[in-house]
Structures are given as structure tokens and as C-alpha cells.
Design a protein around this motif. Structure first.
Motif, PDB file in Angstrom:
ATOM      1  N   PRO A  37      11.104  13.391  -1.170  1.00 50.33           N
ATOM      2  CA  PRO A  37      11.856  14.625  -0.931  1.00 50.33           C
ATOM      3  C   PRO A  37      11.115  15.846  -1.450  1.00 50.33           C
ATOM      4  N   LEU A  38      11.311  16.967  -0.788  1.00 51.71           N
ATOM      5  CA  LEU A  38      10.818  18.242  -1.292  1.00 51.71           C
ATOM      6  C   LEU A  38      11.702  18.688  -2.451  1.00 51.71           C
ATOM      7  N   VAL A  94      15.106  17.612   1.512  1.00 47.77           N
ATOM      8  CA  VAL A  94      14.966  18.460   0.329  1.00 47.77           C
ATOM      9  C   VAL A  94      16.048  18.109  -0.695  1.00 47.77           C
ATOM     10  N   GLN A  95      15.660  18.069  -1.963  1.00 46.80           N
ATOM     11  CA  GLN A  95      16.650  17.864  -3.011  1.00 46.80           C
ATOM     12  C   GLN A  95      17.682  19.004  -3.001  1.00 46.80           C
ATOM     13  N   GLY A 145       7.340  23.716  -0.984  1.00 47.42           N
ATOM     14  CA  GLY A 145       8.455  22.966  -1.546  1.00 47.42           C
ATOM     15  C   GLY A 145       8.064  21.589  -2.025  1.00 47.42           C
ATOM     16  N   LEU A 146       6.782  21.245  -1.950  1.00 51.62           N
ATOM     17  CA  LEU A 146       6.298  19.953  -2.433  1.00 51.62           C
ATOM     18  C   LEU A 146       6.367  19.898  -3.956  1.00 51.62           C
ATOM     19  N   GLY A 147       6.590  18.713  -4.489  1.00 51.63           N
ATOM     20  CA  GLY A 147       6.611  18.539  -5.928  1.00 51.63           C
ATOM     21  C   GLY A 147       5.229  18.288  -6.491  1.00 51.63           C
ATOM     22  N   TYR A 148       5.197  18.026  -7.808  1.00 55.39           N
ATOM     23  CA  TYR A 148       3.945  17.729  -8.512  1.00 55.39           C
ATOM     24  C   TYR A 148       4.337  16.892  -9.723  1.00 55.39           C
ATOM     25  N   GLY A 149       3.721  15.752  -9.887  1.00 56.63           N
ATOM     26  CA  GLY A 149       4.066  14.872 -10.991  1.00 56.63           C
ATOM     27  C   GLY A 149       3.850  15.488 -12.357  1.00 56.63           C
ATOM     28  N   ILE A 150       2.968  16.499 -12.449  1.00 51.28           N
ATOM     29  CA  ILE A 150       2.707  17.153 -13.727  1.00 51.28           C
ATOM     30  C   ILE A 150       3.683  18.294 -13.991  1.00 51.28           C
ATOM     31  N   VAL A 151       4.543  18.576 -13.027  1.00 45.20           N
ATOM     32  CA  VAL A 151       5.523  19.656 -13.154  1.00 45.20           C
ATOM     33  C   VAL A 151       6.948  19.119 -13.178  1.00 45.20           C
TER      34      VAL A 151
END
Length: 444
Positions: A228-229, A146-147, A175-181
């Protein structure tokens, strides 16, 4: 039609795809009971919608008549009754083919509730557990990092303190990311690794970038596990690729391609004959054109006959990949409003629908500053006092109100969806008409 460069403000992928999720959703419908409305003559099927839904009718006309959008189709239905359709405009500006109940729309994140209900079916069957760790199905998710700083360094990391669960994937709390966010290094990492579960256009519009999704759903899942989350699992609501990863979970558990599973278990039983991840060439005559709002004007960014949705996608995007018709999506809503049944056919259990459309957020999760602050979230959709639904990035929105016994959908095509007050204005117009109906009933 020839396409040229336009003088326009910055138009980026993040801006285009973010807007559909800002919908206020079913809050406006939750307080109106079915008993207060259904008995009214105004609700009889076949009545003139311009008379009995005047605010919705005026809302549709306002934007189409001003040529701010090519078309708007709204679909309103009570219980299991046939829908009332208010449609205006054509498949594209300057064309003559009218938009209607069977036109095809890029529904983007309205794919998420469908994927969510597919997961609920497997939970109901005992093939998945709501609080089951994802690592039991996809072992690569067993030791996530995780970051330490949100959207900061992708090397300054700490171990996840708890496992990602199925509940987390369904509710954007993994906790997953999203490229649009995301911004910064992790956004760049997502693009470099092809962790881009969505598509907009074939056209070379520089502001949209040209990142290509990785090929194959399981390859996407494997690469995502190496990223990473952005938050510790279960601690914060953050819009994510959780429903795209859920597609991989469904594929692994069932041993069936995810898109085939949706067709067999949801689309075919619901009678959804016009819902695809790839639009067949034979159906391009029904496909709407998608527009980008640039300098206040609609500019074609995905014209129907050159649409990227005519291509085979890199994998079936469970979070934002489907094209559907207003008729089809209304049938999905009818199934939900029927607590899993439609036209006498049982598609999923009543319990699975009730649980999937309830608030599934983990206890103690932080909603402050999020798109759903003060609300709940179920299996892929917002939950607000008896209503469940979500919106799409190109201006679509749909919900069911179990309290009112109403299903409602609105379809148009422009990006970003917050460039015009359409996604937010539709629920407002709907509420005005519902309030008027209730007032008439009270006065009668």
C-alpha cells in the motif's frame, strides 16, 4: 581486528539511514554571484586552501583531530576549474593510509541525483514523459491502494485517486513508503517482502536487523506494487523508494540493466572511473571504513576489508547504492555546472540539466513538516534558489550552486549522520568563507 559487543544505545537501521537527507543543502550558497568571487586572486587554482578556505579547513581539522571521525575530504571547484581539495585523516582510525581525492565512500542517497539525471536524459529523448503515469511502463502500478491512516493498518485501504507519475518518483511525491521512514505494520511488511533497497554491514549488529533485499530489480518493482501507498499520489512530500523504482523504470524503457545504463550514459562520459554498486576487490585498498557513533564514539560497523560493498548487491539500488570517490562525484557536479558538458564532451542536454535541477514539485503538494519545507525539489535533489544537491546517510554531501558557479562536496563516513554536526556544519563553514571573499571583493 576482532569485533566484540559494545555497550551502546539503540542503533537501528532507520536512525542510521535517515540523517543524510536532513542537509540544508545549497541555500547557503545561492546568494553569492560568480562574478563577485571568481576575479579574486584567492580563487586561483593551487592556492593554499588553509589560507583561502580557513573556515572549511578549521572545520575539517576540528573533527578529525578529535578523532570523532577517521577522515574528512572536501572538494571545492569554481566553474570548470580543477578542484581545491582539503583532506585530513586516514582511511580508518588507527591506520596510516591517508584519505584523499581518490578514496572510496559509501555515498548512499547521493545516488539519487545520479538516478534522477539518468531519468532526465530519457525524458529529453522522448522515451519518458515527466507527467507520464508509471503504469504505462510498469502495469502493476495501475491500481494502487493507499493507507487510510498514515503508518496505520495495511488492510484498511482506499484506492489511489490519481496515477503515480514519473514526476512523483523523482520528487518523493508518489506516496510510496520507505522502510527507513515508516513505522508499524507497513515497516514490518517492507522487511518481510525484502523491500529494503540498501545495505549497511555484514556484521551481526542486532539493532540493524538482518532483513535481506529481494533479489532482482524487477522483482523489487513487482513486490513494491503490491504494497500500500502511505499517501495519496501527488499530495505530500514523503521521503521514499521512488528513485529505486525509477531504476526499474529506466531498465524497462531502455531494455538495458540499470547499472549498465548508468555506466554507459553517465559514468563513462563523465570520466567517473571509481563509481560502482560493488567495489572491485582490486580497489579495496582505497575504501574507507564506515563507523557507527555509539556513546559518542566511532565504532567500525563496515570495515573496508570486510565491507558489504565487496558483495554483489541484490540489485542496483538507485536510491542509495553507490560507492564513489570525491574526484568522481566532483566530475558529476562539473557536468551539471557545465549544463551537461564536461571537458568538451556533451553528456546530457542543457535543457535536461536545467529542468532536472529546477523545482519539479507538483502544484499544491503539501510540504508542511517535511525535510524540504519552504524549499523545492528537482530530479532526486533539493532545489534552493539556484542550487541543487543532496546528502548521504553516512555523512557525505554535495551540491552545485549555479548562481555562484560553485560545486562543493564533503566526504566522511559515520552513521547516523545527525549524530555529529558535520553535514550541517560544512555548509556553514563554506558560507563563512564565501562571505569573507565577498567582503574582500567589495572592499577592494
Amino acid at each position: 581486528m576482532a569485533y566484540r559487543e559494545f555497550d551502546r544505545p539503540a542503533l537501528d537501521r532507520r536512525a542510521l539511514l535517515r540523517g543524510g537527507a536532513l542537509l540544508a543543502g545549497g541555500a547557503v550558497l545561492a546568494g553569492t554571484p560568480l562574478s563577485a568571487l571568481m576575479a579574486q586572486p584567492s580563487m586561483a587554482p593551487g592556492k593554499n586552501p588553509s589560507v583561502y578556505w580557513p573556515s572549511v579547513n578549521a572545520f575539517v581539522s576540528k573533527f578529525v583531530d578529535a578523532r570523532e571521525v577517521a577522515n574528512i575530504v572536501t572538494v571545492l571547484g569554481w566553474g570548470q576549474q580543477p578542484p581545491t581539495v582539503i583532506a585530513k585523516g586516514n582511511l580508518a582510525i588507527g591506520q596510516t593510509a591517508p584519505a584523499g581525492l581518490d578514496s572510496l565512500y559509501r555515498i548512499y542517497s547521493m545516488t539519487k541525483p545520479i538516478t534522477g539525471m539518468a531519468a532526465m536524459m530519457l525524458i529529453d529523448e522522448g522515451l519518458l514523459g515527466l507527467d507520464q503515469p508509471v503504469a504505462e511502463i510498469l502495469p502493476a502500478y495501475g491500481e494502487m491502494m493507499v493507507q487510510k491512516t498514515y503508518d496505520g493498518s495495511i488492510t484498511d485501504l482506499e484506492p489511489a485517486k490519481r496515477p503515480i507519475t514519473i514526476r512523483n518518483l523523482l520528487t518523493h511525491t508518489a506516496g510510496l513508503g520507505y522502510g527507513i521512514v515508516q513505522r508499524g505494520p507497513i515497516k514490518d511488511y517492507f522487511e518481510a517482502q525484502g523491500l529494503v533497497p540498501g545495505q549497511v554491514t555484514r556484521l551481526p549488529i542486532p539493532e540493524l536487523g538482518r532483513s535481506r533485499p529481494v533479489e532482482g530489480l524487477m522483482t523489487f518493482a513487482d513486490r513494491l506494487a503490491e504494497a500500500p501507498l502511505v499517501y495519496q499520489p501527488g499530495t505530500k512530500w514523503s521521503y521514499s523508494v521512488g528513485l529505486d523504482l525509477m531504476g526499474a523504470v529506466i531498465q524497462k524503457v531502455t531494455g538495458r540493466p540499470f547499472d549498465e545504463f548508468l555506466k554507459e550514459k553517465i559514468f563513462d562520459p563523465c570520466g567517473m572511473t571509481s563509481t560502482w554498486f560493488r567495489v572491485p576487490e582490486s580497489e579495496v585498498g582505497r575504501l574507507t571504513t564506515n563507523y557507527g557513533i555509539m556513546n559518542g564514539m566511532p565504532v567500525p560497523i563496515d570495515p573496508a576489508r570486510a565491507s558489504i560493498y565487496l558483495d554483489e548487491p541484490a540489485f542496483p539500488f538507485g536510491g542509495a547504492g553507490l560507492v564513489s570517490s570525491p574526484r568522481d562525484y566532483d566530475r558529476f557536479l562539473r557536468m551539471l555546472l557545465g549544463y551537461g558538458s564536461i571537458d568538451g564532451k556533451r553528456v546530457m542536454s542543457e535543457l535536461a540539466v536545467r529542468v532536472g535541477t529546477s523545482n519539479l514539485l507538483p502544484e499544491g503538494v503539501d510540504l508542511k513538516g517535511s525535510w524540504i519545507e519552504g524549499q523545492g525539489f528537482g530530479a532526486g535533489g533539493r532545489v534552493t534558489d539556484g542550487a541543487y544537491g543532496w546528502g548521504g546517510a553516512a555523512g557525505t554531501v554535495a551540491l552545485v550552486s549555479f548562481k555562484a558557479g560553485l560545486r562543493a562536496g564533503m566526504f566522511t563516513q559515520y552513521m547516523p549522520s545527525d549524530a555529529l554536526p558535520i553535514s550541517s556544519g560544512f555548509p556553514d563553514a563554506l558560507q563563512k568563507d564565501l562571505a569573507a571573499m565577498e567582503a574582500r571583493k567589495t572592499a577592494a
